[in-house]
Design an enzyme around this catalytic site. Structure first.
Site, PDB file in Angstrom:
ATOM      1  N   SER A  81      -2.506   0.626  -4.508  1.00  0.00           N
ATOM      2  CA  SER A  81      -2.994   1.701  -3.655  1.00  0.00           C
ATOM      3  C   SER A  81      -4.358   2.228  -4.084  1.00  0.00           C
ATOM      4  CB  SER A  81      -1.989   2.865  -3.679  1.00  0.00           C
ATOM      5  OG  SER A  81      -2.498   3.998  -3.017  1.00  0.00           O
ATOM      6  N   GLY A  82      -5.130   2.653  -3.102  1.00  0.00           N
ATOM      7  CA  GLY A  82      -6.379   3.341  -3.383  1.00  0.00           C
ATOM      8  C   GLY A  82      -6.160   4.811  -3.671  1.00  0.00           C
ATOM      9  N   ASP A 133      -1.592  -0.821   5.821  1.00  0.00           N
ATOM     10  CA  ASP A 133      -2.100  -0.367   7.118  1.00  0.00           C
ATOM     11  C   ASP A 133      -3.608  -0.471   7.268  1.00  0.00           C
ATOM     12  OD1 ASP A 133      -3.313   2.858   6.927  1.00  0.00           O
ATOM     13  OD2 ASP A 133      -2.347   1.944   5.195  1.00  0.00           O
ATOM     14  N   ARG A 160     -15.314  11.194  -1.253  1.00  0.00           N
ATOM     15  CA  ARG A 160     -14.146  12.049  -1.037  1.00  0.00           C
ATOM     16  C   ARG A 160     -13.836  12.896  -2.261  1.00  0.00           C
ATOM     17  NH1 ARG A 160      -9.814   7.856   1.358  1.00  0.00           N
ATOM     18  NH2 ARG A 160     -10.905   6.470  -0.074  1.00  0.00           N
ATOM     19  N   ASP A 218      -0.265   5.022   0.829  1.00  0.00           N
ATOM     20  CA  ASP A 218      -0.577   5.982   1.884  1.00  0.00           C
ATOM     21  C   ASP A 218      -0.463   5.347   3.263  1.00  0.00           C
ATOM     22  OD1 ASP A 218      -1.160   8.089   0.095  1.00  0.00           O
ATOM     23  OD2 ASP A 218      -3.173   7.303  -0.223  1.00  0.00           O
ATOM     24  N   ASP A 263       0.870  -1.163   0.000  1.00  0.00           N
ATOM     25  CA  ASP A 263       0.000   0.000   0.000  1.00  0.00           C
ATOM     26  C   ASP A 263       0.912   1.219   0.000  1.00  0.00           C
ATOM     27  OD1 ASP A 263      -2.318   1.652   0.379  1.00  0.00           O
ATOM     28  OD2 ASP A 263      -1.832   1.746   2.510  1.00  0.00           O
ATOM     29  N   LYS A 292      -8.010  -4.682  -4.339  1.00  0.00           N
ATOM     30  CA  LYS A 292      -6.593  -4.978  -4.135  1.00  0.00           C
ATOM     31  C   LYS A 292      -6.334  -6.474  -4.275  1.00  0.00           C
ATOM     32  CE  LYS A 292      -5.361  -0.858  -1.523  1.00  0.00           C
ATOM     33  NZ  LYS A 292      -4.708  -0.285  -0.329  1.00  0.00           N
ATOM     34  N   GLU A 347      -1.072  10.497   4.228  1.00  0.00           N
ATOM     35  CA  GLU A 347      -2.273   9.990   3.560  1.00  0.00           C
ATOM     36  C   GLU A 347      -2.587  11.000   2.465  1.00  0.00           C
ATOM     37  OE1 GLU A 347      -4.905   6.849   3.229  1.00  0.00           O
ATOM     38  OE2 GLU A 347      -3.536   7.055   4.926  1.00  0.00           O
TER      39      GLU A 347
END
Length: 252
Positions: free
Chosen positions: A127-128, A197, A83, A40, A38, A176, A47
């Site tokens: 990663s998102g 995380d 977001r 962030d 990941d 993922k 982040e």
């Protein structure tokens, strides 16, 4: 960051979190074809979505949505849409953000990447976050852009925000795991480890996906994620040290 990890250690111990690498994890690390990270709060110590939101003046609103996504209380695609909807980042916004916010690589990451390469293992970023932010990070550490799986922001002809690409693996919950499955299938890998995380990183541990999940609490400690981890670390160098101790590195 060290203080935050120390403050969380007692909680992790009380929760029965696996803070030591088991023989099984050590063996998986030894034989792994690749390790996926990941970005962030793992590969980097910030982040990025929250940082972009703060830059655009909607920091508190977006941070709350990020916490929900990482804690597993809403689907990732719902949180991502909410977001980005709050942020409405234009092409010019992203350009200015990147100019003013250089990457913050987590301590120990360059050494871990070097050790993985010394052992003949590939490194991937799953990663998102957004490709616009992550590609420069990958390039800093000579990770091919083809090894990056992240989200793509879409723009209108005038550069205004138009949404995100739903075809990207990390744009949805479970994505993922799909990315890791894709990596294993297209490269004929047998063993892949995921490091991250959040709950979306743990999801990569689904059948056919990552063979083990190493949770990382050096930036943010999430007890639910820690409990689910095959191994939980508060320090990236702990992974490097375990790799070196495995005896398979030509530099050990």
């Amino acid at each position: 960051m060290v203080a935050a990890s120390s403050a969380s250690l007692a909680k992790a111990e009380a929760a029965g979190v696996k803070l030591d690498a088991s023989p099984e994890i050590i063996q998986l690390l030894r034989k792994a074809d690749a390790v996926t990270f990941d970005v962030d709060s793992t590969f980097c110590c910030d982040e990025s979505i929250d940082e972009i939101a703060a830059f655009l003046g909607v920091g508190e609103q977006v941070a709350a949505l990020t916490a929900q996504a990482m804690g597993g209380t809403v689907t990732f695609q719902e949180a991502l849409a909410a977001r980005l909807g709050a942020m409405q980042p234009s092409q010019d916004d992203m350009r200015r953000f990147l100019e003013q916010h250089p990457p913050q690589i987590s301590p120990g990451i360059p050494e871990l990447v070097a050790e993985l390469r010394a052992q003949g293992k590939e490194v991937f970023l799953v990663s998102g976050g957004f490709r616009a932010v992550i590609h420069p990070i990958a390039e800093m550490l000579n990770i091919p852009v083809s090894h990056v799986f992240a989200n793509t922001i879409l723009y209108n002809a005038d550069g205004s925000y138009a949404g995100f690409d739903p075809a990207e693996f990390p744009s949805r919950s479970g994505g993922k795991a799909e990315a890791v499955k894709h990596i294993k299938k297209t490269r004929n890998y047998q063993t892949v480890i995921m490091v991250g995380d959040g709950i979306t990183d743990y999801e990569a541990r689904a059948p056919g996906g990552a063979d083990a999940f190493i949770g990382y609490g050096g930036v943010v400690f999430r007890e639910n994620v820690a409990r689910l981890s095959d191994w939980y670390v508060f320090s990236i160098p702990a992974i490097t040290a375990t790799l070196r101790a495995s005896g398979s590195s030509p530099t050990a």
